[in-house]
Design a protein around this motif. Structure first.
Motif, PDB file in Angstrom:
ATOM      1  N   LEU A  15       1.075  -1.291  -0.009  1.00  0.00           N
ATOM      2  CA  LEU A  15      -0.051   0.011   0.141  1.00  0.00           C
ATOM      3  C   LEU A  15       0.834   1.456   0.064  1.00  0.00           C
ATOM      4  N   ASN A  16       2.016   1.158   0.509  1.00  0.00           N
ATOM      5  CA  ASN A  16       2.837   2.383   0.755  1.00  0.00           C
ATOM      6  C   ASN A  16       3.210   2.750  -0.763  1.00  0.00           C
ATOM      7  N   ARG A  17       3.558   1.831  -1.706  1.00  0.00           N
ATOM      8  CA  ARG A  17       3.945   2.184  -3.152  1.00  0.00           C
ATOM      9  C   ARG A  17       2.649   2.568  -3.976  1.00  0.00           C
ATOM     10  N   VAL A  18       1.349   1.991  -3.438  1.00  0.00           N
ATOM     11  CA  VAL A  18       0.091   2.551  -4.066  1.00  0.00           C
ATOM     12  C   VAL A  18      -0.215   3.909  -3.848  1.00  0.00           C
ATOM     13  N   PHE A  19       0.177   4.200  -2.625  1.00  0.00           N
ATOM     14  CA  PHE A  19      -0.211   5.920  -2.066  1.00  0.00           C
ATOM     15  C   PHE A  19       0.852   6.735  -2.679  1.00  0.00           C
ATOM     16  N   PHE A  20       2.123   6.114  -2.411  1.00  0.00           N
ATOM     17  CA  PHE A  20       3.197   7.317  -2.827  1.00  0.00           C
ATOM     18  C   PHE A  20       3.244   7.593  -4.395  1.00  0.00           C
ATOM     19  N   LEU A  21       2.976   6.631  -5.222  1.00  0.00           N
ATOM     20  CA  LEU A  21       3.025   6.760  -6.520  1.00  0.00           C
ATOM     21  C   LEU A  21       1.498   7.301  -6.954  1.00  0.00           C
ATOM     22  N   GLN A  22       0.724   7.332  -6.087  1.00  0.00           N
ATOM     23  CA  GLN A  22      -0.860   7.639  -6.608  1.00  0.00           C
ATOM     24  C   GLN A  22      -1.465   6.595  -7.806  1.00  0.00           C
ATOM     25  N   LEU A  23      -1.244   5.466  -7.558  1.00  0.00           N
ATOM     26  CA  LEU A  23      -1.333   4.370  -8.348  1.00  0.00           C
ATOM     27  C   LEU A  23      -3.047   4.145  -8.221  1.00  0.00           C
ATOM     28  N   SER A  24      -3.700   3.705  -9.269  1.00  0.00           N
ATOM     29  CA  SER A  24      -4.892   3.206  -9.275  1.00  0.00           C
ATOM     30  C   SER A  24      -5.189   1.855  -9.575  1.00  0.00           C
ATOM     31  N   VAL A  25      -5.859   1.148  -8.615  1.00  0.00           N
ATOM     32  CA  VAL A  25      -6.364  -0.504  -9.059  1.00  0.00           C
ATOM     33  C   VAL A  25      -7.691  -0.356  -9.135  1.00  0.00           C
ATOM     34  N   VAL A  26      -8.020  -0.966 -10.313  1.00  0.00           N
ATOM     35  CA  VAL A  26      -9.557  -0.629 -10.866  1.00  0.00           C
ATOM     36  C   VAL A  26      -9.920  -2.176 -11.002  1.00  0.00           C
ATOM     37  N   GLY A  27     -11.099  -2.639 -10.527  1.00  0.00           N
ATOM     38  CA  GLY A  27     -11.463  -3.986 -10.905  1.00  0.00           C
ATOM     39  C   GLY A  27     -12.471  -3.849 -12.218  1.00  0.00           C
ATOM     40  N   SER A  28     -12.333  -4.937 -12.942  1.00  0.00           N
ATOM     41  CA  SER A  28     -13.104  -4.727 -14.195  1.00  0.00           C
ATOM     42  C   SER A  28     -13.778  -6.114 -14.306  1.00  0.00           C
ATOM     43  N   THR A  29     -14.860  -6.421 -15.117  1.00  0.00           N
ATOM     44  CA  THR A  29     -15.400  -7.780 -15.307  1.00  0.00           C
ATOM     45  C   THR A  29     -15.998  -7.500 -16.632  1.00  0.00           C
ATOM     46  N   MET A  30     -16.763  -8.458 -17.248  1.00  0.00           N
ATOM     47  CA  MET A  30     -17.686  -8.505 -18.331  1.00  0.00           C
ATOM     48  C   MET A  30     -18.247  -7.251 -18.681  1.00  0.00           C
ATOM     49  N   GLY A  31     -18.602  -6.705 -19.982  1.00  0.00           N
ATOM     50  CA  GLY A  31     -19.082  -5.772 -20.285  1.00  0.00           C
ATOM     51  C   GLY A  31     -20.736  -5.877 -20.467  1.00  0.00           C
ATOM     52  N   THR A  32     -21.269  -4.732 -20.842  1.00  0.00           N
ATOM     53  CA  THR A  32     -22.685  -4.898 -21.082  1.00  0.00           C
ATOM     54  C   THR A  32     -23.115  -5.476 -22.330  1.00  0.00           C
ATOM     55  N   ARG A  33     -24.399  -5.546 -22.692  1.00  0.00           N
ATOM     56  CA  ARG A  33     -24.958  -5.912 -24.081  1.00  0.00           C
ATOM     57  C   ARG A  33     -24.403  -4.918 -25.171  1.00  0.00           C
ATOM     58  N   ASP A  34     -24.526  -3.673 -24.713  1.00  0.00           N
ATOM     59  CA  ASP A  34     -24.559  -2.516 -25.752  1.00  0.00           C
ATOM     60  C   ASP A  34     -22.913  -2.358 -26.040  1.00  0.00           C
ATOM     61  N   GLN A  35     -22.041  -2.749 -25.169  1.00  0.00           N
ATOM     62  CA  GLN A  35     -20.488  -2.741 -25.254  1.00  0.00           C
ATOM     63  C   GLN A  35     -20.322  -4.322 -26.095  1.00  0.00           C
ATOM     64  N   LEU A  36     -20.867  -5.160 -26.050  1.00  0.00           N
ATOM     65  CA  LEU A  36     -20.632  -6.491 -27.047  1.00  0.00           C
ATOM     66  C   LEU A  36     -20.991  -6.142 -28.212  1.00  0.00           C
ATOM     67  N   ALA A  37     -21.961  -5.238 -28.388  1.00  0.00           N
ATOM     68  CA  ALA A  37     -22.471  -4.929 -29.896  1.00  0.00           C
ATOM     69  C   ALA A  37     -21.340  -3.835 -30.478  1.00  0.00           C
ATOM     70  N   ARG A  38     -20.659  -2.972 -29.740  1.00  0.00           N
ATOM     71  CA  ARG A  38     -19.769  -2.128 -29.989  1.00  0.00           C
ATOM     72  C   ARG A  38     -18.454  -3.017 -30.319  1.00  0.00           C
ATOM     73  N   LEU A  39     -18.302  -3.813 -29.518  1.00  0.00           N
ATOM     74  CA  LEU A  39     -16.775  -4.874 -29.871  1.00  0.00           C
ATOM     75  C   LEU A  39     -17.068  -5.511 -30.979  1.00  0.00           C
ATOM     76  N   ALA A  40     -18.366  -5.986 -31.266  1.00  0.00           N
ATOM     77  CA  ALA A  40     -18.237  -6.742 -32.612  1.00  0.00           C
ATOM     78  C   ALA A  40     -18.262  -5.922 -33.658  1.00  0.00           C
ATOM     79  N   ARG A  41     -18.624  -4.561 -33.549  1.00  0.00           N
ATOM     80  CA  ARG A  41     -18.524  -3.710 -34.741  1.00  0.00           C
ATOM     81  C   ARG A  41     -16.999  -3.144 -34.899  1.00  0.00           C
TER      82      ARG A  41
END
Length: 318
Positions: free
Chosen positions: A252-278
């Motif tokens: 955590l010291n490194r995360v705070f010192f360098l102002q790093l962001s840790v972001v969780g992600s998962t599968m997208g929405t139906r609309d994002q699936l349509a955009r991915l296909a395009r």
């Protein structure tokens, strides 16, 4: 109809509960429809189900499989979005589920899904290619183009090149104008990553030429320390999985010192699936398919994934 089901779970021997054979036709609730499956893609989620993760024992037997492409009841070519939920972003619905968790999945001749979960399949994509999109490729798409907060030309590190999400990240990152670096323990997989579009490849834990703007993290415990060390100040780690263990060391010291962001992600929405296909239709980018097998030979595909013997996606055809 023929289907691939989980009939029991075993955390140590997941393939023990893999059963191939006849299964009842899907029941179709109000607002749902059936899709005749032409191709379906294998995911680690299917192995986790066989290990007993995320599945209620009383729901067994259940048809496995999240992803599919096929024909709707009117004969239209469609891609199945596998997140069952409500709202404009169904992934945020606290009652959401994936196909094969509460409802039978896609490793069958036919699958029942909500009508809203169908996305038109572009003619330029084959059924096998389209079947790769709903889980691994949609997760990668959301990681890169939604959660990472990057501009074209940014440098992205993909940890653990070889799996479905990692190969998608490399291909999509290249098509999206990013400089993509990748790691792998396997010399052969590093070479394949270069062929796929990675600018540079490295052994796990290697010192990089410079710090990167974002790290795409799907490995977890084995690569977490390297991911933190590889980020520039203000950089971002986007996490979608932890195949090597879900308890990374805390720095955590490194995360705070360098102002790093840790972001969780998962599968997208139906609309994002349509955009991915395009996006794939417009750029010519295509999923990497390690092997295509008839659904009747699904055990071979599960064994290959269980042993880590793949680069890209394993697809079953009907």
């Amino acid at each position: 109809m023929f289907a691939v089901t989980a009939t029991q779970t075993d955390p140590d021997n997941p393939l023990a509960g893999l059963t191939l054979g006849e299964h009842p036709e899907p029941k179709v609730p109000d607002g749902w429809t059936t899709v005749t499956v032409k191709a379906a893609a294998l995911n680690h989620h299917d192995l986790w189900t066989l290990r007993g993760v995320g599945i209620r024992q009383e729901r067994l037997p259940i048809v496995l499989g999240c992803d599919a492409a096929g024909l709707d009841e009117d004969g239209n070519e469609v891609i199945v979005h596998s997140v069952i939920g409500t709202g404009s972003d169904e992934t945020l619905d606290p009652k959401r589920s994936l196909l094969s968790e509460t409802h039978d999945g896609t490793f069958a001749e036919r699958v029942a899904v909500p009508r809203r979960n169908l996305v038109p399949k572009p003619a330029a994509l084959g059924f096998e290619e389209a079947a790769c999109l709903p889980t691994a490729w949609l997760t990668a798409y959301r990681m890169l183009f939604d959660k990472a907060g990057l501009e074209p030309g940014s440098t992205v590190l993909v940890q653990g090149a070889g799996g479905g999400v990692a190969t998608a990240l490399i291909a999509l990152g290249r098509a999206g104008g990013y400089r993509v670096w990748a790691t792998s323990r396997s010399e052969a997989k590093r070479a394949r990553a270069l062929e796929l579009g990675a600018d540079q490849v490295f052994e796990p834990g290697a010192r990089l030429p410079e710090r990167v703007d974002a790290v795409m993290e799907t490995v977890g415990q084995a690569t977490w320390a390297h991911s933190l060390k590889s980020l520039r100040p203000g950089g971002r780690i986007v996490v979608s999985g932890a195949t090597s263990g879900a308890v990374p060391p805390a720095d955590l010291n490194r995360v705070f010192f360098l102002q790093l962001s840790v972001v969780g992600s998962t599968m997208g929405t139906r609309d994002q699936l349509a955009r991915l296909a395009r996006f794939l239709e417009q750029t010519g980018t295509r999923p990497v398919i390690d092997r295509t097998l008839p659904l009747a030979e699904a055990r071979e595909g599960f064994a290959a994934m269980h042993g880590g013997e793949l680069f890209g996606k394993i697809v079953f055809t009907l």
